[in-house]
Write a protein that holds these residues in place. Sequence first.
Motif, mmCIF file in Angstrom:
data_model
loop_
_atom_site.group_PDB
_atom_site.id
_atom_site.type_symbol
_atom_site.label_atom_id
_atom_site.label_comp_id
_atom_site.label_asym_id
_atom_site.label_seq_id
_atom_site.Cartn_x
_atom_site.Cartn_y
_atom_site.Cartn_z
ATOM 1 N N ASN A 157 -87.823 50.346 -12.933
ATOM 2 C CA ASN A 157 -87.993 51.090 -11.680
ATOM 3 C C ASN A 157 -86.734 51.900 -11.394
ATOM 4 N N ALA A 158 -86.930 53.116 -10.860
ATOM 5 C CA ALA A 158 -85.810 53.917 -10.359
ATOM 6 C C ALA A 158 -86.357 54.830 -9.278
ATOM 7 N N GLY A 159 -85.634 54.949 -8.165
ATOM 8 C CA GLY A 159 -86.137 55.790 -7.090
ATOM 9 C C GLY A 159 -85.100 56.038 -6.018
ATOM 10 N N PHE A 160 -85.545 56.705 -4.950
ATOM 11 C CA PHE A 160 -84.631 57.012 -3.849
ATOM 12 C C PHE A 160 -85.398 57.049 -2.530
ATOM 13 N N THR A 161 -84.654 56.965 -1.439
ATOM 14 C CA THR A 161 -85.204 57.047 -0.086
ATOM 15 C C THR A 161 -84.369 58.038 0.712
ATOM 16 N N TYR A 162 -85.042 58.921 1.457
ATOM 17 C CA TYR A 162 -84.341 59.889 2.304
ATOM 18 C C TYR A 162 -84.911 59.828 3.711
ATOM 19 N N THR A 163 -84.029 59.671 4.685
ATOM 20 C CA THR A 163 -84.447 59.593 6.089
ATOM 21 C C THR A 163 -83.596 60.561 6.909
ATOM 22 N N PRO A 164 -84.133 61.708 7.302
ATOM 23 C CA PRO A 164 -83.338 62.675 8.073
ATOM 24 C C PRO A 164 -83.184 62.238 9.530
ATOM 25 N N ASP A 165 -81.979 62.351 10.051
ATOM 26 C CA ASP A 165 -81.693 62.068 11.461
ATOM 27 C C ASP A 165 -82.125 60.661 11.876
ATOM 28 N N ALA A 166 -81.841 59.692 11.016
ATOM 29 C CA ALA A 166 -82.148 58.300 11.355
ATOM 30 C C ALA A 166 -81.285 57.854 12.541
ATOM 31 N N LYS A 167 -81.778 56.868 13.286
ATOM 32 C CA LYS A 167 -81.099 56.395 14.493
ATOM 33 C C LYS A 167 -80.627 54.954 14.322
ATOM 34 N N ASN A 168 -79.463 54.651 14.886
ATOM 35 C CA ASN A 168 -79.062 53.257 14.985
ATOM 36 C C ASN A 168 -79.506 52.698 16.329
ATOM 37 N N THR A 169 -79.088 51.496 16.656
ATOM 38 C CA THR A 169 -79.619 50.825 17.854
ATOM 39 C C THR A 169 -79.207 51.490 19.164
ATOM 40 N N ILE A 170 -78.157 52.301 19.139
ATOM 41 C CA ILE A 170 -77.744 52.971 20.377
ATOM 42 C C ILE A 170 -78.066 54.463 20.357
ATOM 43 N N GLU A 172 -77.398 56.825 18.012
ATOM 44 C CA GLU A 172 -76.596 57.744 17.211
ATOM 45 C C GLU A 172 -77.376 58.091 15.940
ATOM 46 N N THR A 173 -77.218 59.309 15.437
ATOM 47 C CA THR A 173 -78.050 59.766 14.318
ATOM 48 C C THR A 173 -77.208 60.232 13.132
ATOM 49 N N ALA A 174 -77.811 60.102 11.951
ATOM 50 C CA ALA A 174 -77.252 60.627 10.703
ATOM 51 C C ALA A 174 -78.374 60.637 9.680
ATOM 52 N N SER A 175 -78.327 61.553 8.739
ATOM 53 C CA SER A 175 -79.325 61.614 7.669
ATOM 54 C C SER A 175 -78.909 60.663 6.556
ATOM 55 N N ASN A 202 -80.288 47.662 -4.835
ATOM 56 C CA ASN A 202 -80.628 48.568 -3.740
ATOM 57 C C ASN A 202 -79.345 49.012 -3.047
ATOM 58 N N SER A 203 -79.148 50.321 -2.944
ATOM 59 C CA SER A 203 -77.995 50.880 -2.253
ATOM 60 C C SER A 203 -78.504 51.814 -1.164
ATOM 61 N N ASN A 204 -78.263 51.454 0.094
ATOM 62 C CA ASN A 204 -78.806 52.208 1.219
ATOM 63 C C ASN A 204 -77.715 52.521 2.239
ATOM 64 N N GLU A 205 -77.765 53.728 2.769
ATOM 65 C CA GLU A 205 -76.856 54.112 3.840
ATOM 66 C C GLU A 205 -77.402 53.646 5.186
ATOM 67 N N VAL A 206 -76.483 53.360 6.115
ATOM 68 C CA VAL A 206 -76.846 53.001 7.488
ATOM 69 C C VAL A 206 -76.027 53.870 8.432
ATOM 70 N N VAL A 207 -76.551 54.077 9.636
ATOM 71 C CA VAL A 207 -75.854 54.897 10.629
ATOM 72 C C VAL A 207 -74.716 54.079 11.230
ATOM 73 N N ALA A 208 -73.464 54.572 11.046
ATOM 74 C CA ALA A 208 -72.289 53.882 11.573
ATOM 75 C C ALA A 208 -71.742 54.551 12.825
ATOM 76 N N GLN A 210 -72.258 58.689 15.235
ATOM 77 C CA GLN A 210 -72.871 60.006 15.224
ATOM 78 C C GLN A 210 -72.399 60.786 14.003
ATOM 79 N N ASP A 211 -73.346 61.092 13.103
ATOM 80 C CA ASP A 211 -73.086 61.791 11.841
ATOM 81 C C ASP A 211 -72.143 61.014 10.910
ATOM 82 N N LEU A 212 -72.063 59.703 11.110
ATOM 83 C CA LEU A 212 -71.254 58.845 10.247
ATOM 84 C C LEU A 212 -72.148 57.824 9.556
ATOM 85 N N LYS A 213 -71.832 57.542 8.272
ATOM 86 C CA LYS A 213 -72.678 56.635 7.495
ATOM 87 C C LYS A 213 -71.822 55.623 6.749
ATOM 88 N N GLU A 214 -72.427 54.458 6.501
ATOM 89 C CA GLU A 214 -71.845 53.446 5.642
ATOM 90 C C GLU A 214 -72.885 53.039 4.612
#
Length: 269
Positions: A157-170, A172-175, A202-208, A210-214
């Motif tokens: 298996n190989a793949g990717f996930t893209y989520t534009p303007d995802a939101k965290n619990t407060i 804040e957004t980031a793609s 699995n390697s996934n970004e999270v919203v850290a 506004q416009d910041l990711k981890e």
Amino acid sequence: MRGLFFLGILSVFGSMTATAAEVVKDNSFLIEEAYNQEPGVVQFIQAYQYLDPAHEWGYTFTNEIPITDETHQFSYVIPVLKKNGAVGEDDQTQIGDVLLNYRYQLMNTEMIAIAPRFSLIVPSGDYKKGFGNGVAGFQFNQAMSITFNDRWTNHWNAGFTYTPDAKNTIGETASLFGFNFGTSVVYNVTPKTNLLCEFVLNSNEVVAGQDLKETETTYYVVPGIRTAFQAGEETEIVPGIGALLGLGPSAVEHERGVFVYLSIESKLW
């Protein structure tokens, strides 16, 4: 002692399936096998995984439905997640973001099967409580299965996930972008009783902020066993169980757990 227990389970599974002839397919745990459903055959999959030391669990219900024939397949995945509450707060259990999937059987020979999947991520989870991203996303996965002989099969298996303007619990957004990779080996002890060993990254970004990711990355090896038996002439039931063992950073954090699988596959038309 553990070895004797494992052999005891294996002997029970083997006795249940001694009269079966057709090899079990499309019943891996965290790896996606590249076989679409046959015409009229609908599959219902339930999967449960528990992780320690987080003491969190996830449950998914998946329904795979062929569209006219094996070439085209529609499926959906409904996740239910249990998350630990903050200090002084109760734990939360809710539905996460639902996946709507289309999979195309690009190739299916005696040796090689290839099936790309395209998925719409529906923002059904409550992002304010950490159960979703609050917006629609897209996922792609490429599955390939290689049959070496009547005993050994290899899946990739190989793949990717893209989520534009995802939101965290407060809010804040980031793609966000993430990728997945996995492979597995299946050994047929009998046609209906199989040993599996999967490796999943699995390697996934999270919203850290506004416009910041981890980036959060997990690595697991999943040894397991599955079996199958008939319930009537046109229904097959496949239970399975595996261990979730952390590797790399997941091993440093002592992540481990259990994976329980149950599939009911029936010809409905």
